[in-house]
Structures are given as structure tokens and as C-alpha cells.
Design a protein around this motif. Structure first.
Motif, PDB file in Angstrom:
ATOM      1  N   ASP A 137      55.773  50.441  40.646  1.00 30.84           N
ATOM      2  CA  ASP A 137      57.020  50.280  41.418  1.00 30.84           C
ATOM      3  C   ASP A 137      58.259  50.599  40.575  1.00 30.84           C
ATOM      4  OD1 ASP A 137      56.859  48.185  39.682  1.00 30.84           O
ATOM      5  OD2 ASP A 137      57.301  46.608  41.153  1.00 30.84           O
ATOM      6  N   GLU A 195      57.153  41.085  32.831  1.00 32.90           N
ATOM      7  CA  GLU A 195      58.190  42.008  33.288  1.00 32.90           C
ATOM      8  C   GLU A 195      59.442  41.877  32.424  1.00 32.90           C
ATOM      9  OE1 GLU A 195      60.522  43.556  37.304  1.00 32.90           O
ATOM     10  OE2 GLU A 195      59.139  41.854  37.463  1.00 32.90           O
ATOM     11  N   SER A 236      59.002  49.112  37.751  1.00 37.24           N
ATOM     12  CA  SER A 236      59.324  47.998  36.851  1.00 37.24           C
ATOM     13  C   SER A 236      58.741  48.281  35.467  1.00 37.24           C
ATOM     14  CB  SER A 236      58.765  46.686  37.412  1.00 37.24           C
ATOM     15  OG  SER A 236      57.351  46.784  37.547  1.00 37.24           O
TER      16      SER A 236
END
Length: 424
Positions: free
Chosen positions: A375, A353, A377
Motif C-alpha cells: 500500500d 510501520e 507504507s
């Protein structure tokens, strides 16, 4: 006008970012795009080599212009495919036909073209598997270091610079007989080594007239001080301080004009970008290579300095009216520093991430190897992950801003060079 950009790297994000600023832009589409392009365009999950699917998507989305980012679809004949289909012929294409793309698709073809048009370049000869002994003999006539280039496309990895004659012989054999770079090294160009400082010159042409875009210098090696393995590029600066008016005049007269005129003389229709990789030897420019598209990460410093409406420039290129346009360039310098995955250019992990992308207001962050999660990200999905571009009065000021922005961006095992511009 609806516009489609083919590609998924930092180059394509920068092109879309600039197109997005045009007053005349309609909808933007990226094929396949990345997490960064998704904020500007609709990403279409298609391969840049699936011409049939791209053609159908272009019709479905009423595309008026297609800008081809990477070299592979050009070398494979994307423009020829579009021109052969009656229902697609109304779409403007920025990118040369297959015959013009051979300037990048074959080092041997490019060197022969330069030779025919008296364009300054390193002395060379090319060899196939049947010429191995002749290749060995030619190596013995050269002084080290020895330069071996796979003839075909090798994703930027097909050039070897070797200090030892024994190693050069071994590598030549590995390239020709053991397919070290696959089909790309079925022929190998051996050329004399030129000592000097490199830069990149970018030309936009509609096949008749041309515009010279800002110069740039990129940094290919993974390690500081230009050490270690070659990469796709660790950073870039624009303009190049030593490329003054006198030197640019030499480039235009000795290289750009003979290139554009040579294409015309040989009836090679060429519409799009010509990237000329140059080396300054003493006070003179020599061509190292041609590419038939914009470079990456050079695009991330060249395109941000263009002040003209970029869609207008692209339309004029596609429809043959480039001579009617004006190219305006910002006097500010631009720099980009590339953040890469740990282990690159060797093996590296994906899926980490990326944090801190919201804290980058002083710079423009172009995504290269990124992917969006469900989501929202953003995760790493490639070796070169982000290109952090900043402006300044000179490249030193711009670099300070890029490095300050990088301090606020995190992903596991992130790596970047801290010495971009060290040799300027």
C-alpha cells in the motif's frame, strides 16, 4: 548512462541519491535496494552474491557502470567475474578485483601489506588453531587491553577489545577452536592496543591517480559515551575537526601514497574506494584497518558533501581518467544520526510501520533497513533502519537539525544515540 548499485543499505541509498543528481544519468537500478532507493531507482530483487543473475540483469537493462556497495561481492570476486565474461567487459566497475579486496577480506593480509610498505600500524602477530599456545604466550607479552581480530569477514563483529588476560585467552580459544565467528576466525590477529581518537579517511583511486574524499568520524557503540556493544554504526560527522591540514598531510604522505604505490608495485589492480580506518595517537596517524568500499554510516555524511558531478567521478574512476577530474567539496558540515530497532544489536522485531517520513524537509533521510508495503507504507526490516543526515555551518548546528527531524519520525521501539559528536 544507466547505472546499477549493488547493496541494500543507507550507503547504497546515499550513493544512488548522489548519482540521481547527475545531468548525465539515465536509469538507475538497485540490487536489491530498499524502500528508500525505490524512489530513485528500480529495485531488482537479486542477491548481491548471485553474479550470474546480476550479469544478466546488467545486459538486459543496458547498464554502463556498476558501483559495488558492500564488501562481500568484492571479496568473492565480482569484478573478476565481469572481466572474465566477454559480453560484460564493456561495463565499468567501481570496486577492486578479488586480490585487492583481500585488504578487507583478510586482516592478516592487510597487516602484512602495511608491514611491507612501512605504513604505520599497531604491532601484531597472527595465529591459527595449531598456534594456540603461541597465541597465549604472545598475549602475555602485551599490556592490556588486548585486541583480537578475526582474520576474515565477520560483518563488523569480529573485533574484541578485552581488559582481562584470562578473558583474552578464553576468547582466543573460542575463536580458533570453537569457530566463534565461523570461518572468519580460522586465523586471529592479535595486536597491541593503540590509545587515541579514531577517524575515517576515504580515497578514490583508478589504480594510478587518487582523490582524497572528505574525512568522517563514526560512532560504533550502541550506548551513549561510547558504551555497550559494537554496532554497524550509530551516527557520523564530517569533516573531522581535529583533522587539520598538517594532520592530513601526514596521512597522505605516510599512509595514502604508500598504499596506492604499494598496490601498484605488487601489480594489484585496484579501482574503487579505499576506506582507511585511522587512529590519531599523539600527533601521528596509524592505520587500524582497510576496507575496500565506502563505510556505512560514513557514506551518508561524506557523499552529501561532494559538490562535483558524482557520475563523472565514477566514470573517470572506472576508465582510468581520474586525474582529469576535479573534486569539489562543500565547506558545510554534515552529520547523520542512525535510528535503530529496539534490541539492536541483539535480537529485534521487524515489520513496524514507520510514520512521519513526509515531514523531513530540513534533512535527507537515507533508508537502511526498510521495506515498502504493497500500500506504499514503509516498514522496518533491519537493525539499523534510517540515517537522518543534515547540513550546518559546523557539526553542532547540523546535529541540532538531525535531532529535530528525528522528533517527527516514529516507529515502535525506535532507538538512537543523543550524543553523536560528544568527543569532538
Amino acid at each position: 548512462m544507466n547505472v546499477m548499485v549493488l547493496g541494500s543499505g543507507g550507503r547504497e541509498h546515499a550513493l544512488l541519491w548522489k548519482l540521481h543528481q547527475s545531468k548525465q544519468i539515465g536509469k538507475l537500478y538497485a540490487v536489491p535496494g530498499n524502500a528508500g532507493t525505490a524512489a530513485l531507482a528500480k529495485n531488482l530483487p537479486l542477491s548481491v552474491e548471485d553474479f550470474e543473475a546480476i550479469g544478466n540483469a546488467a545486459l538486459e537493462n543496458e547498464i554502463g557502470l556498476i558501483l559495488v556497495g558492500p564488501e562481500v561481492p568484492l571479496v568473492q570476486g565480482f569484478r573478476d567475474f565481469v572481466e572474465a565474461r566477454e559480453e560484460l567487459r564493456h561495463i565499468g566497475i567501481v570496486g577492486p578485483a578479488k586480490v585487492g579486496a583481500m585488504l578487507e577480506g583478510s586482516k592478516d593480509y592487510a597487516k602484512a601489506f602495511m608491514s611491507r610498505h612501512n605504513i604505520p600500524t599497531a604491532a601484531y602477530r597472527s595465529f591459527g588453531p595449531e598456534d594456540l599456545e603461541a597465541g597465549y604466550a604472545f598475549l602475555e607479552t602485551l599490556t592490556p587491553p588486548y585486541v583480537l581480530k578475526a582474520d576474515g569477514l565477520a560483518a563488523g563483529k569480529g573485533v574484541l577489545i578485552l581488559d582481562s588476560l584470562a578473558e583474552a585467552r578464553e576468547e582466543l580459544k573460542a575463536m580458533l577452536l570453537e569457530a566463534k565467528f565461523g570461518a572468519a576466525s580460522a586465523r586471529v590477529v592479535i595486536e597491541e592496543f593503540l590509545s587515541g581518537i579514531e577517524l575515517s579517511c576515504f580515497v578514490l583511486t583508478d589504480g594510478n591517480s587518487y582523490k582524497i574524499l572528505p574525512t568522517a568520524k563514526d560512532y560504533k557503540r550502541i550506548g551513549e559515551g561510547d558504551t555497550g556493544l559494537n554496532t554497524g554504526g550509530m551516527g557520523a560527522v564530517s569533516p573531522v575537526p581535529f583533522a587539520d591540514a598538517g594532520f592530513m598531510q601526514k596521512i597522505e604522505e605516510r599512509i595514502i601514497i604508500p598504499t596506492v604505490e604499494g598496490l601498484k608495485q605488487e601489480n594489484i589492480p585496484y579501482v574503487g574506494f579505499i576506506f582507511i580506518g585511522l587512529i590519531k595517537v599523539g600527533d601521528d596517524p596509524y592505520v587500524i584497518e582497510y576496507n575496500v568500499r565506502m563505510g556505512d554510516p560514513e557514506t551518508e555524511v561524506v557523499i552529501p558533501r561532494i559538490a562535483s558531478d558524482f557520475l563523472e567521478l565514477m566514470q573517470a574512476t572506472a576508465n582510468g581518467t581520474l586525474h582529469k577530474t576535479t573534486l569539489e567539496v562543500s565547506p558545510e558540515a554534515a552529520t547523520t544520526v542512525v535510528m535503530v530497532s529496539g534490541g539492536y544489536p541483539g535480537s529485534y522485531a521487524k515489520g513496524h510501520e514507520i510514520l512521519g517520513l513526509g515531514n523531513t524537509s530540513d534533512s535527507v533521510v537515507f533508508h537502511a533497513g526498510t521495506q515498502a508495503g504493497p500500500d506504499g507504507s514503509v516498514h522496518t526490516s533491519g537493525g539499523r533502519v534510517l540515517a537522518v543526515t543534515s547540513y550546518g555551518q559546523d557539526f553542532k548546528e547540523a546535529l541540532k537539525t538531525s535531532y529535530k527531524t528525528i522528533e517527527g519520525i516514529q516507529f515502535q521501539d525506535a532507538n538512537f544515540r543523543k550524543d553523536i559528536g560528544f568527543d569532538l
